[in-house]
Write a protein that holds these residues in place. Sequence first.
Motif, mmCIF file in Angstrom:
data_model
loop_
_atom_site.group_PDB
_atom_site.id
_atom_site.type_symbol
_atom_site.label_atom_id
_atom_site.label_comp_id
_atom_site.label_asym_id
_atom_site.label_seq_id
_atom_site.Cartn_x
_atom_site.Cartn_y
_atom_site.Cartn_z
ATOM 1 N N VAL A 35 0.839 -1.204 0.000
ATOM 2 C CA VAL A 35 0.000 0.000 0.000
ATOM 3 C C VAL A 35 0.869 1.247 0.000
ATOM 4 O O VAL A 35 0.562 2.248 -0.669
ATOM 5 C CB VAL A 35 -0.944 -0.013 1.219
ATOM 6 N N LEU A 36 1.984 1.195 0.734
ATOM 7 C CA LEU A 36 2.838 2.362 0.905
ATOM 8 C C LEU A 36 3.391 2.863 -0.416
ATOM 9 O O LEU A 36 3.316 4.060 -0.726
ATOM 10 C CB LEU A 36 3.980 2.005 1.858
ATOM 11 N N TRP A 37 3.940 1.950 -1.217
ATOM 12 C CA TRP A 37 4.546 2.394 -2.477
ATOM 13 C C TRP A 37 3.489 2.864 -3.466
ATOM 14 O O TRP A 37 3.717 3.805 -4.235
ATOM 15 C CB TRP A 37 5.394 1.273 -3.068
ATOM 16 N N THR A 38 2.326 2.222 -3.467
ATOM 17 C CA THR A 38 1.250 2.694 -4.341
ATOM 18 C C THR A 38 0.749 4.062 -3.888
ATOM 19 O O THR A 38 0.492 4.955 -4.708
ATOM 20 C CB THR A 38 0.091 1.683 -4.347
ATOM 21 N N ALA A 39 0.620 4.261 -2.573
ATOM 22 C CA ALA A 39 0.195 5.559 -2.045
ATOM 23 C C ALA A 39 1.238 6.631 -2.353
ATOM 24 O O ALA A 39 0.881 7.778 -2.666
ATOM 25 C CB ALA A 39 -0.032 5.465 -0.536
ATOM 26 N N GLU A 40 2.516 6.276 -2.261
ATOM 27 C CA GLU A 40 3.562 7.251 -2.595
ATOM 28 C C GLU A 40 3.463 7.668 -4.056
ATOM 29 O O GLU A 40 3.578 8.847 -4.393
ATOM 30 C CB GLU A 40 4.943 6.641 -2.311
ATOM 31 N N GLY A 41 3.203 6.704 -4.951
ATOM 32 C CA GLY A 41 3.047 7.045 -6.361
ATOM 33 C C GLY A 41 1.855 7.945 -6.610
ATOM 34 O O GLY A 41 1.925 8.906 -7.379
ATOM 35 N N ALA A 42 0.728 7.645 -5.937
ATOM 36 C CA ALA A 42 -0.470 8.481 -6.094
ATOM 37 C C ALA A 42 -0.252 9.865 -5.497
ATOM 38 O O ALA A 42 -0.688 10.873 -6.074
ATOM 39 C CB ALA A 42 -1.671 7.794 -5.432
ATOM 40 N N TYR A 43 0.412 9.928 -4.345
ATOM 41 C CA TYR A 43 0.677 11.230 -3.725
ATOM 42 C C TYR A 43 1.621 12.049 -4.592
ATOM 43 O O TYR A 43 1.471 13.268 -4.725
ATOM 44 C CB TYR A 43 1.273 11.039 -2.332
ATOM 45 N N PHE A 44 2.597 11.385 -5.187
ATOM 46 C CA PHE A 44 3.511 12.072 -6.101
ATOM 47 C C PHE A 44 2.748 12.694 -7.263
ATOM 48 O O PHE A 44 2.934 13.869 -7.594
ATOM 49 C CB PHE A 44 4.558 11.077 -6.611
ATOM 50 N N SER A 45 1.872 11.902 -7.911
ATOM 51 C CA SER A 45 1.095 12.427 -9.038
ATOM 52 C C SER A 45 0.181 13.565 -8.602
ATOM 53 O O SER A 45 0.034 14.568 -9.317
ATOM 54 C CB SER A 45 0.273 11.299 -9.670
ATOM 55 N N ALA A 46 -0.440 13.420 -7.424
ATOM 56 C CA ALA A 46 -1.316 14.473 -6.919
ATOM 57 C C ALA A 46 -0.519 15.735 -6.599
ATOM 58 O O ALA A 46 -0.997 16.855 -6.820
ATOM 59 C CB ALA A 46 -2.066 13.991 -5.687
ATOM 60 N N ALA A 47 0.701 15.570 -6.066
ATOM 61 C CA ALA A 47 1.534 16.732 -5.763
ATOM 62 C C ALA A 47 1.954 17.456 -7.037
ATOM 63 O O ALA A 47 2.043 18.692 -7.068
ATOM 64 C CB ALA A 47 2.770 16.302 -4.969
#
Length: 640
Positions: A343-355
């Motif tokens: 979950v962590l790495w997928t969330a990091e990818g989504a947060y990166f795109s959102a940022a």
Amino acid sequence: TRHRSARMRLFYAFVTFSLCFLRLSAHSGKLPRSAGRTRLHSAAKDMDFAVFPARAEPSAANDFYSPWLRTVEASLRRLRGTGVLGSNVDAASVYADPQRVLLSHALVPSPDPNVGPVFNYGNKAAQELFEMSWGQLTSTPSRKSAEEPDRAERERLLNTVNAQGFIEDYKGLRVSSTGKRFYICDALVWNVLDEQGNVLGQAASFLRKDVQPVEAEGREAEGRAVASVGSGSNVLKSFRLMCYSFAVNHACATAALSLASTRFGLNLGGLSSGALYLAYTVSALVFATPTVNRLGPKTALTASLGLYCAYVAEFAASSVLGAGSEYALLLTGSVLGGIAAGVLWTAEGAYFSAAVDAFRKETGSSGDDGVEAKLRATFARTFLGGEVAVKLLSSALLFSLSDNLAFTALFGLSLASAGAAWFIKPFQSEKQAESRRDIGGVLRALFVDKRSYMLLPLNLAFGLGVAFLQLQVNGNVLAENLGPASVGILSTVAIGAAALSSDVLTKSLPFWLSISIGAFGFFAMGSGFGWALDGGTVARLVSENAYLFAVPFFVLWGLARSTWEGPFKAFFAQFYGKDASLAFSVTIIQSGLASAIGFLTFPNVAMQFSGALVSFSAVVAAAVLLSAQRAGLTDKEHQQ
């Protein structure tokens, strides 16, 4: 003679079947044969005028130009699989819709070749945005929707649409009739096709809420906004806090992971690490994307950071529990940590795109401004730098404290970093919020979406390389010949090389050179400690030359890892566009499953064989990605 005759008949039957299959495929595919190589339909001017809107404003008398709108919607569904106007197009509602802008022009030859296509449709939302009446809009050449300096960019957009059928997530600068300038964001632009696949025109659609006005300070505002990276942006402050929290938390787990084989032995250490990566892979497939979509990137990231601490906790607890409890404890901590990591790495990818989206909205920068590469370099530098610091700290703790106290300190540090993540801002990309992915979607992305095969070789090299390094190089070679302390020291060398090179590899060097350097780093580790030399020779060189033999290979490994964290992930974050979280899930599954297989099998496999697998994957990765760049697939305008 009888057998040869039978084989010839079978061969002719196979050839005939193949030709028939290819012929049917050319006619039955979802995309028309002209979608990739456009044939402009010169006969558009001869079609029934009911299809093409006239100068009269849409009304019940002309059925609000339903035939044209049905053609527009059918074309998008044919090209993309889904539309925007609904399966049953209500032309009156489309025209009156105040939220969704719909524009089109038809490729009807003009008496004046310098005029170009003229808008033939624009609903009420489009008229209000461009501050024109229906009559004014349908008398205006579509090129005049952009200012003179921006028309070349618009022309490139239309050429891209002509070449590939449609594009998503377009962002461009436009101007109204009164001179007001604004960005259209997340626009969908596509070819309007007839039933034979000939191009009749182009259409564009986007939401009014995705329109960003440009302040009156002028065109230079965008350049100043993009240059403000690192100058106090609120988005960047939150993004950096995420990077620090993520880096420290993950570094605590990897510090423990690097010592698993030396602390628990090859078999138990391999079992623990294999369970970690297997749970990580299953989590990425089953839980990660739905969890991120339901909770949002920030909440999912923070919760998974907290759960990830369970993996570090198992090392601290194993020092005080008996040997009989080690298996159950290690497997429990590894499974919980693996679920969290997926979950962590997928969330990091989504947060990166959102940022990235939030930063562009904050600064008004365009979609081709290199923000992905800049933020990815920031993450890679912080992430790898944090890992250097924690690895050095773990080595110092193990030197000066008991194992129990050292791992307890690491556990406390991981908890503190997870707590810090509660203070990051909850960015949410509109694209991410509208994206719903299930297990079927992830499986389709893995096995059907051809883009995933472009990512596979480098993910294999990284995943197998991690298992090879942690289990066989650290456990079989370094710990036995240089002592357990050498593991932390050389790991720090690798991470330091990765941190120092991240900016150069991501922002300064061309993509092909960065990928070549990374692939060579994976290849060197697999060959130097694996297939190129036998185990006895490697052990002798390490023991006789101490760190002189090992350090160059760990430096190259650091460069390889920096390539995987930086240029490679920046490439596919842009390449997948709105499906960025799905791309990160694909990468997690591919690399995680490779590591799980490596950790579970390498204890019983010769180092020469496992090293050869790493080297072979690196060679294939370089060939695939460099060929992709040569074919233009690494350029955003060719990604479809």
